[in-house]
Design an enzyme around this catalytic site. Structure first.
Site, mmCIF file in Angstrom:
data_model
loop_
_atom_site.group_PDB
_atom_site.id
_atom_site.type_symbol
_atom_site.label_atom_id
_atom_site.label_comp_id
_atom_site.label_asym_id
_atom_site.label_seq_id
_atom_site.Cartn_x
_atom_site.Cartn_y
_atom_site.Cartn_z
ATOM 1 N N GLY A 12 0.834 -1.212 0.000
ATOM 2 C CA GLY A 12 0.000 0.000 0.000
ATOM 3 C C GLY A 12 0.854 1.241 0.000
ATOM 4 N N GLY A 13 2.008 1.156 -0.675
ATOM 5 C CA GLY A 13 3.027 2.209 -0.592
ATOM 6 C C GLY A 13 2.638 3.553 -1.151
ATOM 7 N NE ARG A 14 2.468 6.646 -5.416
ATOM 8 C CZ ARG A 14 3.103 7.801 -5.242
ATOM 9 N NH1 ARG A 14 4.106 7.897 -4.379
ATOM 10 N NH2 ARG A 14 2.727 8.880 -5.889
ATOM 11 N N GLY A 15 -0.337 4.875 -0.373
ATOM 12 C CA GLY A 15 -1.348 5.387 0.557
ATOM 13 C C GLY A 15 -0.839 6.594 1.322
ATOM 14 C CG PHE A 16 -2.480 9.972 4.587
ATOM 15 C CD1 PHE A 16 -1.661 11.055 4.312
ATOM 16 C CD2 PHE A 16 -3.116 9.915 5.822
ATOM 17 C CE1 PHE A 16 -1.473 12.066 5.244
ATOM 18 C CE2 PHE A 16 -2.945 10.915 6.752
ATOM 19 C CZ PHE A 16 -2.111 11.990 6.469
ATOM 20 C CB ALA A 17 0.266 6.493 6.953
ATOM 21 C CE1 TYR A 157 -9.055 0.121 7.511
ATOM 22 C CE2 TYR A 157 -9.434 0.920 9.750
ATOM 23 C CZ TYR A 157 -8.592 0.745 8.666
ATOM 24 O OH TYR A 157 -7.296 1.172 8.730
ATOM 25 C CE LYS A 161 -5.739 -2.059 8.623
ATOM 26 N NZ LYS A 161 -4.338 -2.350 8.256
#
Length: 554
Positions: A12-17, A157, A161
């Site tokens: 998920g390397g293009r996500g926000f965090a 979610y 998680k």
């Protein structure tokens, strides 16, 4: 790639965090970074092109791989040669879709764990959420890691998680793999595409003035760079030898800015920083929940037809009105984590990064509004849009007086018309005999031409009546042919609405009509863009629904 190069992989390397973590890893020169995400290729934002990430991609110190966590073969390929995996990928938390969240957060996490074990990856750090211990009913104040998972979570979610986190922690020690879980609370900062943009949208739509609940609920927020820093602290702790690594591995850690604040105070600081008014009107939670349940029900019905995820859902209401503060002492003691950016500085950086959304940058209306033009742009428009407040108030009072004297009184139509003509005759006679000036004020006489209807106006009125009649006849012809079911549906809906209006007395309809014309036009002018946007979305949705229905018929 040289043999001495050490690689890490960020899902998920293009996500926000994740973007901030990738940048930090490259800056610290700890690892070469493999960025894994869903896109077939990486698309850099303008600021990234010549920044740290752009340069690293050009030099080979960073790579991009397209990987769907639900496909184990692609996960294995992405993890190949990595010493550590930062598992940060997850669907948008606002999409309360069980199948999607389970497929990524549980089944996808299983694939990541199995890939790490098979490829002998040394360390796996999982990005969880503080919501894994939140049931949506009971607030949490200074909660620590001794809190167990609730029987029922606030949303899918959080539930999935928690399942993914449990799998990661259970895998600790399997074939030398060391794992841990980071639980950030309320991530914010530059690059967020959810919190600040949705706040600004609400402010521009006039919805940000409301506080859900009593406004006293406390919250822990975490600046995004502190989240990235916590992941690096976790990696360093797991990489350490001896008791440090043993104590750090197989554990979950709450991570915050360690500065609890009232939730609505935090939101107010962002809104004020961008030039909008802070929320002031408090709405009890018990009032909002039934509305939220209705909105969620409508979304479930129309989601297949393209309806966007609503902001007003029961789970969101619970999040906005509950206490949620967490103790980060364990992360401090075992990982060596302390925030590197304070809450105040984080807020300042966030507000600065969204300067293009400031209130003064809102598009200004050029010229008169559409509704002003529709109303003719003259005195009628000025009255109904309250341009001349004194005249608008007087006109509205006249309508109300007419209601109480002629409609609410219960007179017959003949009696009402007779009284109106009598009043008009008395008024005109007295007005005609008044002097030209009274106390220095000029009295304008009503000319006879004001009551005269020219031949041209008469013809236009007649043509209009005939045109309406012909339109009605055309509709009847189309219904007789039975070929246009949408027209039939429109006619039926119109007649139903008229029949519903017929339930109400003329007295009520008149009073409601007066209130509507003096309020609706005014509101539309103030919220023209938002209302037009909403109508446009409804129209597109209706067109899509119509298209889908036709396809099914075929």
């Amino acid at each position: 790639m040289a043999s001495q190069e050490r690689w890490c992989m960020v899902t998920g390397g293009r996500g926000f965090a994740a973007r901030h973590l990738v940048e930090m890893l490259i800056r610290y020169e700890m690892f070469c970074v493999r960025i894994a995400d869903l896109g077939p290729s990486i698309k850099l934002d303008p600021y990234e092109e010549e920044g740290t990430l752009g340069k690293a991609l050009k030099s080979g110190r960073a790579q991009y791989v397209s990987a769907d966590l639900r496909d184990k073969a692609r996960v294995l390929k992405a993890c190949q040669g990595a010493e550590i995996v930062f598992h940060m990928a997850a669907p948008d938390s606002s999409i309360n879709n069980y199948n999607l969240h389970r497929a990524v957060n549980v089944e996808g996490t299983k694939n990541v764990i199995e890939a790490c074990v098979e490829l002998q990856v040394k360390r796996l750090i999982y990005t969880s959420s503080a919501s894994v211990v939140f049931d949506g009913v009971h607030g949490i104040f200074n909660g620590d890691e001794s809190l167990s998972y609730p029987v029922k979570h606030n949303d899918f979610y959080s539930a999935t998680k928690a399942e993914g986190e449990a799998l990661v922690l259970k895998a600790n020690g399997e074939k030398g793999l060391l794992t841990c879980s980071i639980r950030p609370s309320g991530i914010f900062g530059p690059g967020d595409k959810l919190l600040v943009p949705s706040l600004v949208d609400a402010a521009r739509a006039g919805k940000s003035k409301f506080i859900i609940g009593d406004g006293k609920n406390m919250y822990d927020f975490t600046y995004v760079e502190n989240v990235a820093h916590a992941h690096i602290c976790a990696e360093r702790a797991l990489a350490s030898k001896g008791t440090v690594s043993e104590k750090a591995s197989g554990q979950a850690y709450f991570v915050t800015n360690m500065e609890p604040i009232k939730f609505w105070e935090f939101m107010s600081l962002i809104l004020e920083g961008l030039g909008y008014e802070r929320p002031r009107i408090k709405i009890p939670t018990f009032v909002m929940m039934p509305i939220a349940h209705l909105v969620e029900f409508i979304y479930r019905l129309f989601a297949p037809y393209g309806m966007k995820v609503p902001q007003l859902t029961p789970s969101r209401i619970r999040l906005l009105s509950s206490d949620r503060t967490f103790n980060s002492s364990k992360a401090k003691d075992r990982l060596g984590y302390t925030p590197i950016v304070s809450l105040q500085e984080g807020l300042e950086r966030t507000i600065e990064s969204y300067s293009h959304l400031r209130a003064e940058h809102q598009p200004k209306r050029d010229g008169p509004s559409k509704v002003h033009k529709y109303l003719g742009g003259g005195r009628v428009a000025d009255i109904l849009l309250w341009k001349d407040k004194k005249l608008s108030l007087v006109t509205m009072l006249i309508f109300v007086a007419f209601y109480y004297n002629f409609i609410a009184s219960g007179y017959t139509i003949v009696a009402t018309i007779s009284k109106l003509i009598l009043l008009a005759a008395v008024f005109l006679y007295i007005h005609a005999n008044m002097p030209e000036k009274i106390f220095g004020c000029t009295v304008e006489k009503v000319p006879v031409s004001a009551f005269h209807c020219s031949e041209e106006k008469s013809q236009r009125a007649a043509v209009s009546v005939v045109s309406q009649w012909n339109t009605a006849v055309g509709i009847l012809k189309s219904l007789c042919r039975g070929s246009d079911w949408m027209l039939f549906l429109k006619v039926v809906m119109t007649l139903l609405i008229v029949s519903l209006l017929g339930v109400f007395s003329f007295q009520r309809l008149y009073l409601a009509g007066v209130l509507v014309i003096f309020v609706a036009f005014f509101i539309y002018e103030k919220k023209e863009e938002e209302i037009d946007h909403l109508v446009s979305r409804i129209t597109r949705f209706g067109s899509k629904l119509k298209s889908d229905t036709k396809k099914k018929d075929l």
